[in-house]
Scaffold this motif. Structure first.
Motif, PDB file in Angstrom:
ATOM      1  N   VAL A 111       1.065  -1.127   0.020  1.00  7.99           N
ATOM      2  CA  VAL A 111      -0.113   0.030   0.107  1.00  7.99           C
ATOM      3  C   VAL A 111       0.967   1.328   0.007  1.00  7.99           C
ATOM      4  O   VAL A 111       0.641   2.103  -0.546  1.00  7.99           O
ATOM      5  CB  VAL A 111      -0.775   0.122   1.252  1.00  7.99           C
ATOM      6  N   VAL A 114       2.621   1.713  -3.411  1.00  3.12           N
ATOM      7  CA  VAL A 114       1.676   2.488  -4.312  1.00  3.12           C
ATOM      8  C   VAL A 114       1.888   3.970  -4.242  1.00  3.12           C
ATOM      9  O   VAL A 114       2.076   4.667  -5.313  1.00  3.12           O
ATOM     10  CB  VAL A 114       0.092   2.047  -4.245  1.00  3.12           C
ATOM     11  N   ARG A 129      -6.213   1.695  -7.377  1.00  7.76           N
ATOM     12  CA  ARG A 129      -4.855   1.861  -6.532  1.00  7.76           C
ATOM     13  C   ARG A 129      -5.493   2.770  -5.435  1.00  7.76           C
ATOM     14  O   ARG A 129      -4.945   2.508  -4.036  1.00  7.76           O
ATOM     15  CB  ARG A 129      -3.890   2.716  -7.176  1.00  7.76           C
ATOM     16  N   ILE A 287      -4.296  -4.482  -5.511  1.00  8.31           N
ATOM     17  CA  ILE A 287      -3.162  -3.953  -5.953  1.00  8.31           C
ATOM     18  C   ILE A 287      -2.589  -4.850  -6.834  1.00  8.31           C
ATOM     19  O   ILE A 287      -2.142  -4.571  -7.910  1.00  8.31           O
ATOM     20  CB  ILE A 287      -2.192  -3.275  -4.783  1.00  8.31           C
ATOM     21  N   GLU A 291      -2.313  -4.615 -10.883  1.00  9.06           N
ATOM     22  CA  GLU A 291      -0.838  -4.428 -11.485  1.00  9.06           C
ATOM     23  C   GLU A 291      -0.699  -5.444 -12.556  1.00  9.06           C
ATOM     24  O   GLU A 291      -0.160  -5.266 -13.601  1.00  9.06           O
ATOM     25  CB  GLU A 291       0.275  -4.415 -10.524  1.00  9.06           C
TER      26      GLU A 291
END
Length: 310
Positions: A111, A114, A129, A287, A291
Motif C-alpha cells: 500500500v 503505491v 489503487r 493492488i 498491476e
C-alpha cells in the motif's frame, strides 16, 4: 529435452514462494526468541551469516561470475540503506508486539509502495489503487488503535510505530529496486543488500551490543542462515512464475505467524488484529491483481504495435 510446461513451472514457482514465506516467518520467530539481543546486533547476524549462503548459491548457479558486477553503486546504496533500516525497525518492533501483529502491519508495505511509486516514479494513482490504499490504511488503523490508546509513550505504541516505519522503509526500498529494474541483476541486488545491511549494523555497536549466550547463539545463527535460504527460495521462485502470480501467496505468512506465535510464544490473536489484517490483505491482493491486469494490457498493446510495424 522437452520444455517444462508453463503450468508446471508456475506450480514450482508457487511452491518456492510459499517455502520462502514460511522460512522468513521462522526467521522472524528466531529474532523474536532472541529478544535480549539489540535489534542492530540481530541485524548483523542476520545479514552477515546470510552472505555465505547467498555467495554459495551464486557460485553454484553461475551468478557470481559477472552477476554481481555493477556501476550503479549509488542505487544499491540507497536500496541497501532503506532496506537495512526497514529490517532493523522490524526487528525492534518484534520486541514490543506479538509476531502475528507485526506480520499484519508489515502487509501494508504494498500500500505504501503505491503511494511512493506515484510520488517518486510518476506512476498514476488510478481508482483501484486509491481505493486499495484507503482500505489498507483503515486496516492499519484498526490494528494499531488499541496500541495507541495506551498512550504514545507505551511499549505497545512504540512497537506499532517501529513496525509502521519498517513497512514504509521496505516500500521505499522496493521503489529503489523498481528504479533499477532491467539494469541490475537480481544476484547483484541480493548481494549488495546483504553486504550493506551487515556493514550498517556495525554502526549500532556503540548503542549497546551484548554477548549472546546459550540458546541465543542458535536463534541468531538460525536467523542468518534461514534468512539467506529464504532469499534464495524467493529469488528462484521468480524464475518460474510472474511476481503478480506469486504475490498473493506471500500472505500465508499470516497463518504461519499465528501458529508460531500461539505455540511458541503463547500469543493469542485479537479480533481487531485479525479484522485489520483482513482489510490490509484485501488491499494488497487488489493492488497485485490490478498491476497484473495492467501488465498484461501493456504487453498486448506492445504485441499489436509490433505486428503493425511489420
Amino acid at each position: 529435452m522437452s520444455a517444462v510446461p508453463s503450468s508446471q513451472r508456475t506450480a514450482l514457482g508457487v511452491l518456492l514462494a510459499c517455502s520462502a514465506v514460511t522460512v522468513f516467518t521462522l526467521m522472524s520467530a528466531f529474532v523474536k526468541a532472541a529478544d535480549r539481543i539489540p535489534a542492530g546486533e540481530t541485524m548483523f547476524f542476520r545479514s552477515a551469516l546470510a552472505l555465505p549462503v547467498v555467495l554459495a548459491w551464486l557460485f553454484a548457479t553461475g551468478g557470481l561470475k559477472g552477476g554481481i558486477a555493477t556501476t550503479n553503486y549509488r542505487g544499491h546504496a540507497a536500496r541497501g540503506i532503506a532496506g537495512s533500516l526497514a529490517m532493523g525497525l522490524g526487528f525492534a518492533g518484534l520486541k514490543y508486539l506479538p509476531l502475528p501483529e507485526v506480520t499484519a502491519i508489515r502487509f501494508v508495505t504494498p500500500v505504501f509502495l503505491v503511494v511512493l511509486a506515484a510520488l517518486m516514479l510518476g506512476e498514476r494513482l488510478r481508482l483501484v489503487r486509491i481505493s486499495a490504499v484507503l482500505v489498507g490504511l483503515v486496516g492499519v488503523v484498526i490494528i494499531t488503535a488499541p496500541r495507541f490508546s495506551a498512550g504514545l509513550g507505551s511499549n505497545a505504541a512504540l512497537g506499532a510505530l517501529l513496525t509502521l516505519g519498517s513497512a514504509s522503509l521496505a516500500a521505499l526500498a522496493q521503489v529503489f529496486v523498481k528504479s533499477m529494474s532491467g539494469r541490475e541483476t537480481t544476484a547483484a541486488i541480493v548481494f549488495y543488500f546483504s553486504l550493506t545491511a551487515a556493514t550498517l549494523s556495525l554502526l549500532t555497536i556503540p548503542f549497546g551490543w551484548v554477548m549472546p549466550f546459550g540458546i541465543e547463539w542458535v536463534w541468531l545463527a538460525g536467523a542468518g542462515l534461514v534468512g539467506g535460504i529464504g532469499q534464495i527460495l524467493l529469488t528462484a521462485s521468480y524464475r518460474h512464475a510472474d511476481a503478480g502470480v506469486l504475490a498473493p501467496f506471500t500472505y500465508i505468512s499470516m497463518l504461519w505467524s499465528i501458529v508460531i506465535g500461539y505455540f511458541w510464544f503463547g500469543e493469542v490473536p485479537t479480533l481487531p488484529m485479525l479484522g485489520g489484517a483482513g482489510l490490509i490483505i484485501l488491499a494488497g491482493v487488489a493492488i497485485v491483481l490490478r498491476e497484473r491486469q495492467l501488465g498484461l494490457r501493456t504487453t498486448a498493446e506492445r504485441q499489436v504495435a509490433a505486428k503493425t510495424m511489420r
